[in-house]
Enzyme design. Structure first.
Site, PDB file in Angstrom:
ATOM      1  N   SER A 145       0.872  -1.185   0.000  1.00 29.31           N
ATOM      2  CA  SER A 145       0.000   0.000   0.000  1.00 29.31           C
ATOM      3  C   SER A 145       0.909   1.235   0.000  1.00 29.31           C
ATOM      4  O   SER A 145       2.075   1.149   0.425  1.00 29.31           O
ATOM      5  CB  SER A 145      -0.835  -0.007   1.284  1.00 29.31           C
ATOM      6  OG  SER A 145      -1.345   1.279   1.557  1.00 29.31           O
ATOM      7  N   TYR A 158      -2.094  -1.462  10.402  1.00 30.99           N
ATOM      8  CA  TYR A 158      -2.123  -1.605   8.941  1.00 30.99           C
ATOM      9  C   TYR A 158      -0.820  -1.067   8.337  1.00 30.99           C
ATOM     10  O   TYR A 158      -0.154  -1.746   7.543  1.00 30.99           O
ATOM     11  CB  TYR A 158      -3.324  -0.853   8.371  1.00 30.99           C
ATOM     12  CG  TYR A 158      -3.493  -0.988   6.877  1.00 30.99           C
ATOM     13  CD1 TYR A 158      -4.013  -2.148   6.320  1.00 30.99           C
ATOM     14  CD2 TYR A 158      -3.128   0.041   6.005  1.00 30.99           C
ATOM     15  CE1 TYR A 158      -4.183  -2.282   4.942  1.00 30.99           C
ATOM     16  CE2 TYR A 158      -3.287  -0.076   4.625  1.00 30.99           C
ATOM     17  CZ  TYR A 158      -3.824  -1.231   4.107  1.00 30.99           C
ATOM     18  OH  TYR A 158      -3.972  -1.364   2.742  1.00 30.99           O
TER      19      TYR A 158
END
Ligand code: NAD
Length: 257
Positions: A145, A158
């Protein structure tokens, strides 16, 4: 299209929807043999298999939780037993939750880490075991990401999992480069998928997200799947250990515009 991909065997994790679904379908269109992993959502995955088969490709669906070692071993084994090998693995499955960091429970921390980072490690390990044994010059893609680079408040678990994935990829890329096995990371920005459907369907929040994207456009899953196909193909045969950002410029410090 990449002719060298025809007949190659791929496993895509978390492919019942979103980015994983799009990659599985693109691989099917490339005439690869695709093992489609899902955890929940047998109906959704059925439509992915059908879409590939209707286009003349081969696909099977395998339920497996990537956070469970035995499940991942069984997943990779399925590709080898049913299709006769493994050339490409995409560790795509991922989850994210939101919490102020000082209230984040260890259970929640482990839940995200186990899927996003440990799950990818187990997948890499099992794929590498097979590729090393049979001398396969395979390709592994880990779905990271932009938050492997951009800090993400309220999502420390995350962001940490994706930051970890970058170094996992780079360390493995270095270790296995002498064997011709390529390991790369794809790092999407904001891509319209079920994961962020809620945010993107709210006009104010969508506007906020767009303000972070210099190209002023939300990404689509096909932007990521075309990169996955390219990275898997011989066109990318000299590329290992990179992070390919697919983010409309989100990592370019857009406020400086
Ligand atoms: P999504 O929620 O639409 O799909 C995630 C997929 O992973 C689903 O098929 C889900 O069933 C599967 N999954 C979740 N936990 C699993 C588990 N334990 N075992 C097996 N499968 C599991 O999400 P998405 O947007 O398609 O995201 C795919 C990947 O891309 C994730 O790793 C995510 O972090 C990453 N990513 C997405 C975006 C985005 O904007 N959508 C941005 C950056 C990174």
């Amino acid at each position: 299209m990449y002719p060298d991909l025809v007949g190659k065997i791929a496993v895509v994790t978390g492919a019942s929807k979103g980015i994983g679904r799009e990659i599985a379908i693109r691989f099917g269109l490339e005439r690869m043999k695709v093992v489609i992993n899902y955890n929940h959502g047998a109906d959704e995955v059925k439509s992915v298999v059908e879409e590939i088969q209707n286009a003349g490709g081969e696909a099977i669906a395998v339920q497996a939780d990537v956070a469970e070692e035995a499940d991942v071993i069984r997943l990779i084994d399925t590709a080898i037993k049913n299709f006769g090998g493994l050339d490409v693995l995409v560790n795509n499955a991922g989850i994210q939750t939101t919490s102020p960091s000082h209230e984040l429970t260890l259970d929640e921390w482990h839940k995200v880490m186990n899927v996003n980072l440990t799950g990818a490690f187990i997948g890499c390990r099992e794929a590498l075991k097979y590729m090393m044994k049979f001398g396969v010059k395979g390709s592994i893609i880990n779905m990271s990401s932009v938050h492997q680079k951009i800090p993400k408040p309220f999502h420390v678990h995350y962001a940490s999992s994706k930051g970890g994935l970058r170094l996992l990829t780079e360390s493995l890329a270095l270790e296995y480069a002498p064997h011709g096995i390529r390991i790369n990371t794809i790092a999407p920005g904001a891509i319209a998928t079920p994961m962020n459907e809620q945010i993107l369907s709210d006009p104010m929040q969508r506007k906020d997200v767009l303000s972070l994207i210099p190209m002023n456009e939300i990404g689509e899953a096909h932007h990521v799947s075309s990169a996955a196909a390219w990275l898997s193909s011989n066109e990318a045969s000299y590329i290992t250990g990179i992070t390919l950002f697919i983010d409309g410029g989100m990592t370019l410090y857009p406020t400086f515009l």
